[in-house]
Design an enzyme around this catalytic site. Structure first.
Site, PDB file in Angstrom:
ATOM      1  N   HIS A   1     -22.107   4.361 -37.889  1.00  0.00           N
ATOM      2  CA  HIS A   1     -22.254   4.104 -39.323  1.00  0.00           C
ATOM      3  C   HIS A   1     -22.211   5.417 -40.109  1.00  0.00           C
ATOM      4  CE1 HIS A   1     -23.265   0.029 -38.229  1.00  0.00           C
ATOM      5  NE2 HIS A   1     -23.526  -0.313 -39.483  1.00  0.00           N
TER       6      HIS A   1
ATOM      7  N   HIS B   1     -31.168   4.298 -34.409  1.00  0.00           N
ATOM      8  CA  HIS B   1     -30.717   5.663 -34.140  1.00  0.00           C
ATOM      9  C   HIS B   1     -31.873   6.646 -34.273  1.00  0.00           C
ATOM     10  CE1 HIS B   1     -26.426   5.101 -33.711  1.00  0.00           C
ATOM     11  NE2 HIS B   1     -26.383   4.389 -34.831  1.00  0.00           N
TER      12      HIS B   1
END
Length: 355
Positions: A115, A174
């Site tokens: 992303h 993450h």
């Protein structure tokens, strides 16, 4: 790495505890950073405004995501939501509690963040493209305006990137170092394509050769390591094991799903740009008219949103990959050839009636 991961967990806990009120905004920013938005939102807008930038956008997105896959396979990055469950650094089974969300349970390795990398590369491309229009201004007042525009656009760029990074850390998909690596890797890919002119004149054969190389290299890399008893899909069982809700596991987040999606998009772009429909519509006399461009943008965005309602069956993995490739190829083909040709034909018919 344990020290880096444990400090990352502390940051995630801090965000989830003290920034709970911003959960909706952070979830939204995570969707903003979704690489799939490049094909369904950013590309349709830019291609009709500037075909050079639009073409470059697909190439940047595809090659950037391919490098992201290679990095993930090489770096073997863990994701927070399963790392805290499996690490042995916390004594007496006192592993931290990280909250999970419907978009947390991605199945691929975590480093670098796809992303963050996708968002930074496409927004870097859009900002530099917008600034290229203002850099030509020569008079003194225009130079001042260019500087203000430069400051404003780069501020927007970093606000979006920081927000996307924080959102990915907040949902525990993450670690902080993974999103930072993703941002700078994306910028490097976008900057590299600033100096790659050949893609603007690439033939369909060139698109096919590029697609074949990307697929064969990725598949070959996977098979070679599999022969060495290294499973590059090691992260999928971990995601399925530690995800709080099995319904949150999505086959669309597996490494090969992203690869197939990107190869389909590049194939569709090559097919569209080298088609007779593209030459007739986007290279004809109507292509310079603002009404033609606005109609193409509106029709493309509306059509691509309809594509989102097409749900690909996931019960058979091979069928899912084939249909995912076809759907991804249809999106740029629609933007580049089908919609402009329909709009061109409609405008030509209207002009004949008026005459």
């Amino acid at each position: 790495m344990d020290l880096l991961h444990s400090n990352g967990v502390l940051i995630i806990q801090h965000l989830q505890r003290d920034y709970r009120a911003y959960q909706d905004f952070l979830n939204f920013m995570s969707h903003v950073g979704d690489p799939r938005n490049i094909f369904s939102i950013y590309f349709p807008l830019w291609f009709q405004l500037n075909q050079v930038v639009g073409t470059k956008m697909i190439w940047v997105a595809v090659i950037g995501d391919w490098f992201n896959l290679m990095f993930k396979w090489i770096l073997f990055g863990h994701r927070p939501y399963w790392w805290v469950q499996e690490t042995m650094i916390y004594p007496n089974q006192s592993s931290p509690c990280l909250e999970q969300f419907p978009i947390t349970c991605e199945t691929g390795p975590g480093s670098p963040s796809g992303h963050a990398m996708g968002s930074s590369c496409v927004w870097y491309l859009m900002v530099t493209a917008a600034l290229s229009y203002t850099v030509r201004w020569k008079d003194k007042s225009a130079v001042t305006l260019h500087r203000l525009t430069w400051s404003f656009l780069w501020s927007i760029f970093w606000i979006i990137q920081i927000s996307v990074c924080i959102s990915r850390v907040f949902i525990a998909t993450h670690f902080p170092h993974q999103v930072i690596l993703g941002v700078f890797a994306g910028i490097l890919v976008a900057e590299a394509f600033e100096h790659t002119r050949a893609i603007q004149t690439a033939s369909f054969r060139m698109y096919m050769k590029t697609n074949l190389f990307l697929f064969v290299f990725a598949l070959g890399f996977y098979l070679v390591l599999k022969l060495l008893d290294i499973d590059l899909l090691w992260s999928v069982p971990k995601a399925k094991k530690w995800c709080a809700n099995p319904d949150w596991i999505n086959i669309d987040t597996t490494p090969f799903a992203g690869l197939v999606r990107n190869l389909g998009a590049l194939f569709g772009l090559g097919l569209g740009i080298n088609s007779e429909m593209f030459v007739t519509s986007c290279k004809g006399k109507n292509s310079c008219k603002m009404s033609f461009r606005i109609l193409c943008i509106a029709a493309s965005l509306a059509t691509l949103q309809l594509y989102n309602f097409v749900k690909i069956p996931t019960h058979t993995e091979c069928l899912f990959y084939i249909l995912s490739f076809c759907k991804s190829a249809a999106m740029p083909l629609t933007v580049v050839a089908l919609v402009p040709y329909c709009v061109h034909s409609l405008m030509r018919t209207t002009e004949k009636k008026l005459n």
